[in-house]
Design a protein around this motif. Structure first.
Motif, PDB file in Angstrom:
ATOM      1  N   LEU A  48      -1.651   4.758  14.318  1.00 50.54           N
ATOM      2  CA  LEU A  48      -0.332   5.391  14.371  1.00 50.54           C
ATOM      3  C   LEU A  48      -0.187   6.272  15.606  1.00 50.54           C
ATOM      4  CD1 LEU A  48       0.513   6.332  10.685  1.00 50.54           C
ATOM      5  CD2 LEU A  48       1.654   4.670  12.143  1.00 50.54           C
ATOM      6  N   TRP A  49      -1.259   6.921  16.040  1.00 45.39           N
ATOM      7  CA  TRP A  49      -1.173   7.757  17.239  1.00 45.39           C
ATOM      8  C   TRP A  49      -0.869   6.891  18.460  1.00 45.39           C
ATOM      9  CZ3 TRP A  49      -3.945   8.231  21.845  1.00 45.39           C
ATOM     10  CH2 TRP A  49      -3.567   9.333  22.620  1.00 45.39           C
ATOM     11  N   LEU A  87       1.021  11.852  14.836  1.00 46.23           N
ATOM     12  CA  LEU A  87       1.679  12.716  15.822  1.00 46.23           C
ATOM     13  C   LEU A  87       0.682  13.469  16.690  1.00 46.23           C
ATOM     14  CD1 LEU A  87       4.628  14.058  13.680  1.00 46.23           C
ATOM     15  CD2 LEU A  87       4.635  12.206  15.351  1.00 46.23           C
ATOM     16  N   LEU A  88      -0.542  13.611  16.213  1.00 42.28           N
ATOM     17  CA  LEU A  88      -1.610  14.235  16.989  1.00 42.28           C
ATOM     18  C   LEU A  88      -2.802  13.296  16.995  1.00 42.28           C
ATOM     19  CD1 LEU A  88      -1.460  17.878  15.572  1.00 42.28           C
ATOM     20  CD2 LEU A  88      -0.631  17.086  17.790  1.00 42.28           C
ATOM     21  N   PRO A  89      -3.565  13.266  18.091  1.00 39.51           N
ATOM     22  CA  PRO A  89      -4.749  12.402  18.103  1.00 39.51           C
ATOM     23  C   PRO A  89      -5.765  12.905  17.069  1.00 39.51           C
ATOM     24  CG  PRO A  89      -4.702  13.801  20.051  1.00 39.51           C
ATOM     25  CD  PRO A  89      -3.403  14.013  19.326  1.00 39.51           C
ATOM     26  N   VAL A  90      -6.506  11.980  16.482  1.00 36.59           N
ATOM     27  CA  VAL A  90      -7.513  12.349  15.490  1.00 36.59           C
ATOM     28  C   VAL A  90      -8.836  12.636  16.177  1.00 36.59           C
ATOM     29  CG1 VAL A  90      -6.438  11.054  13.625  1.00 36.59           C
ATOM     30  CG2 VAL A  90      -8.122   9.933  15.068  1.00 36.59           C
ATOM     31  N   ALA A  91      -9.688  13.375  15.474  1.00 42.17           N
ATOM     32  CA  ALA A  91     -11.026  13.659  15.996  1.00 42.17           C
ATOM     33  C   ALA A  91     -11.805  12.350  16.107  1.00 42.17           C
ATOM     34  CB  ALA A  91     -11.741  14.628  15.066  1.00 42.17           C
ATOM     35  N   GLY A 144       0.817  -1.214   0.000  1.00 40.04           N
ATOM     36  CA  GLY A 144       0.000   0.000   0.000  1.00 40.04           C
ATOM     37  C   GLY A 144       0.847   1.259   0.000  1.00 40.04           C
ATOM     38  N   GLU A 145       0.167   2.395  -0.133  1.00 39.82           N
ATOM     39  CA  GLU A 145       0.858   3.687  -0.174  1.00 39.82           C
ATOM     40  C   GLU A 145       1.131   4.280   1.200  1.00 39.82           C
ATOM     41  OE1 GLU A 145      -1.295   6.359  -2.651  1.00 39.82           O
ATOM     42  OE2 GLU A 145      -1.275   5.006  -4.357  1.00 39.82           O
ATOM     43  N   GLY A 146       0.443   3.781   2.226  1.00 41.52           N
ATOM     44  CA  GLY A 146       0.598   4.361   3.554  1.00 41.52           C
ATOM     45  C   GLY A 146      -0.187   5.656   3.665  1.00 41.52           C
ATOM     46  N   PRO A 147      -0.088   6.331   4.783  1.00 41.45           N
ATOM     47  CA  PRO A 147      -0.842   7.566   4.975  1.00 41.45           C
ATOM     48  C   PRO A 147      -0.311   8.686   4.078  1.00 41.45           C
ATOM     49  CG  PRO A 147       0.604   7.177   6.840  1.00 41.45           C
ATOM     50  CD  PRO A 147       0.699   5.981   5.968  1.00 41.45           C
ATOM     51  N   GLY A 148      -1.213   9.534   3.616  1.00 37.58           N
ATOM     52  CA  GLY A 148      -0.816  10.663   2.783  1.00 37.58           C
ATOM     53  C   GLY A 148      -0.213  11.799   3.584  1.00 37.58           C
ATOM     54  N   ASP A 149      -0.560  11.893   4.847  1.00 39.98           N
ATOM     55  CA  ASP A 149      -0.076  12.964   5.721  1.00 39.98           C
ATOM     56  C   ASP A 149       1.252  12.545   6.350  1.00 39.98           C
ATOM     57  OD1 ASP A 149       0.384  14.911   7.632  1.00 39.98           O
ATOM     58  OD2 ASP A 149      -1.510  14.608   8.687  1.00 39.98           O
ATOM     59  N   PRO A 150       2.347  13.280   6.082  1.00 38.76           N
ATOM     60  CA  PRO A 150       3.641  12.898   6.666  1.00 38.76           C
ATOM     61  C   PRO A 150       3.684  13.022   8.186  1.00 38.76           C
ATOM     62  CG  PRO A 150       3.814  15.010   5.549  1.00 38.76           C
ATOM     63  CD  PRO A 150       2.438  14.469   5.258  1.00 38.76           C
ATOM     64  N   PHE A 151       2.714  13.720   8.771  1.00 39.46           N
ATOM     65  CA  PHE A 151       2.657  13.885  10.219  1.00 39.46           C
ATOM     66  C   PHE A 151       1.606  12.981  10.853  1.00 39.46           C
ATOM     67  CE2 PHE A 151       4.123  17.976   8.484  1.00 39.46           C
ATOM     68  CZ  PHE A 151       5.393  17.948   9.023  1.00 39.46           C
ATOM     69  N   ALA A 152       1.103  12.006  10.112  1.00 40.32           N
ATOM     70  CA  ALA A 152       0.077  11.090  10.620  1.00 40.32           C
ATOM     71  C   ALA A 152       0.556  10.425  11.907  1.00 40.32           C
ATOM     72  CB  ALA A 152      -0.246  10.035   9.572  1.00 40.32           C
ATOM     73  N   VAL A 168       9.289   5.378  16.074  1.00 46.37           N
ATOM     74  CA  VAL A 168       8.406   4.984  14.980  1.00 46.37           C
ATOM     75  C   VAL A 168       8.990   5.569  13.705  1.00 46.37           C
ATOM     76  CG1 VAL A 168       6.082   5.134  14.013  1.00 46.37           C
ATOM     77  CG2 VAL A 168       6.389   4.990  16.495  1.00 46.37           C
ATOM     78  N   ALA A 169       9.333   4.710  12.758  1.00 46.94           N
ATOM     79  CA  ALA A 169       9.889   5.168  11.482  1.00 46.94           C
ATOM     80  C   ALA A 169       8.953   4.743  10.358  1.00 46.94           C
ATOM     81  CB  ALA A 169      11.278   4.581  11.260  1.00 46.94           C
ATOM     82  N   LEU A 170       8.561   5.689   9.511  1.00 47.60           N
ATOM     83  CA  LEU A 170       7.691   5.428   8.370  1.00 47.60           C
ATOM     84  C   LEU A 170       8.514   5.612   7.104  1.00 47.60           C
ATOM     85  CD1 LEU A 170       4.641   7.589   9.529  1.00 47.60           C
ATOM     86  CD2 LEU A 170       5.119   5.203  10.076  1.00 47.60           C
ATOM     87  N   HIS A 171       8.394   4.655   6.176  1.00 47.37           N
ATOM     88  CA  HIS A 171       9.192   4.727   4.948  1.00 47.37           C
ATOM     89  C   HIS A 171       8.363   4.272   3.751  1.00 47.37           C
ATOM     90  CE1 HIS A 171      12.678   4.565   2.350  1.00 47.37           C
ATOM     91  NE2 HIS A 171      12.322   3.349   1.991  1.00 47.37           N
ATOM     92  N   ARG A 172       8.369   5.067   2.695  1.00 44.90           N
ATOM     93  CA  ARG A 172       7.667   4.733   1.459  1.00 44.90           C
ATOM     94  C   ARG A 172       8.694   4.591   0.346  1.00 44.90           C
ATOM     95  NH1 ARG A 172       4.308   8.931   1.296  1.00 44.90           N
ATOM     96  NH2 ARG A 172       2.661   7.805   2.320  1.00 44.90           N
TER      97      ARG A 172
END
Length: 66
Positions: A31-32, A19-23, A9-17, A41-45
């Protein structure tokens, strides 16, 4: 402990996914939560997909056998 997860898959589109809690709503908390319980936590595409590498604990902090 180190865990590496890879998929095509492509993973999340937001590079900061994560790092903050979602609504409130369905999904988006994985990820949060990961950032809360893991020391790294390391994310790599790349061309083959998306990889997440998680590190938990502190290297060298385990008691040694005597």
């Amino acid at each position: 402990m180190v865990v590496t997860v890879h998929d095509s898959g492509e993973g999340p589109g937001d590079p900061f996914a994560g790092l903050l809690p979602v609504a409130r709503g369905i999904g988006g908390r994985g990820l949060w939560i990961t950032h809360q319980v893991c020391s790294q936590v390391a994310l790599h595409r790349d061309d083959t997909g998306f990889t997440v590498r998680l590190t938990a604990g502190r290297p060298g902090s385990w008691p040694t056998a005597r």
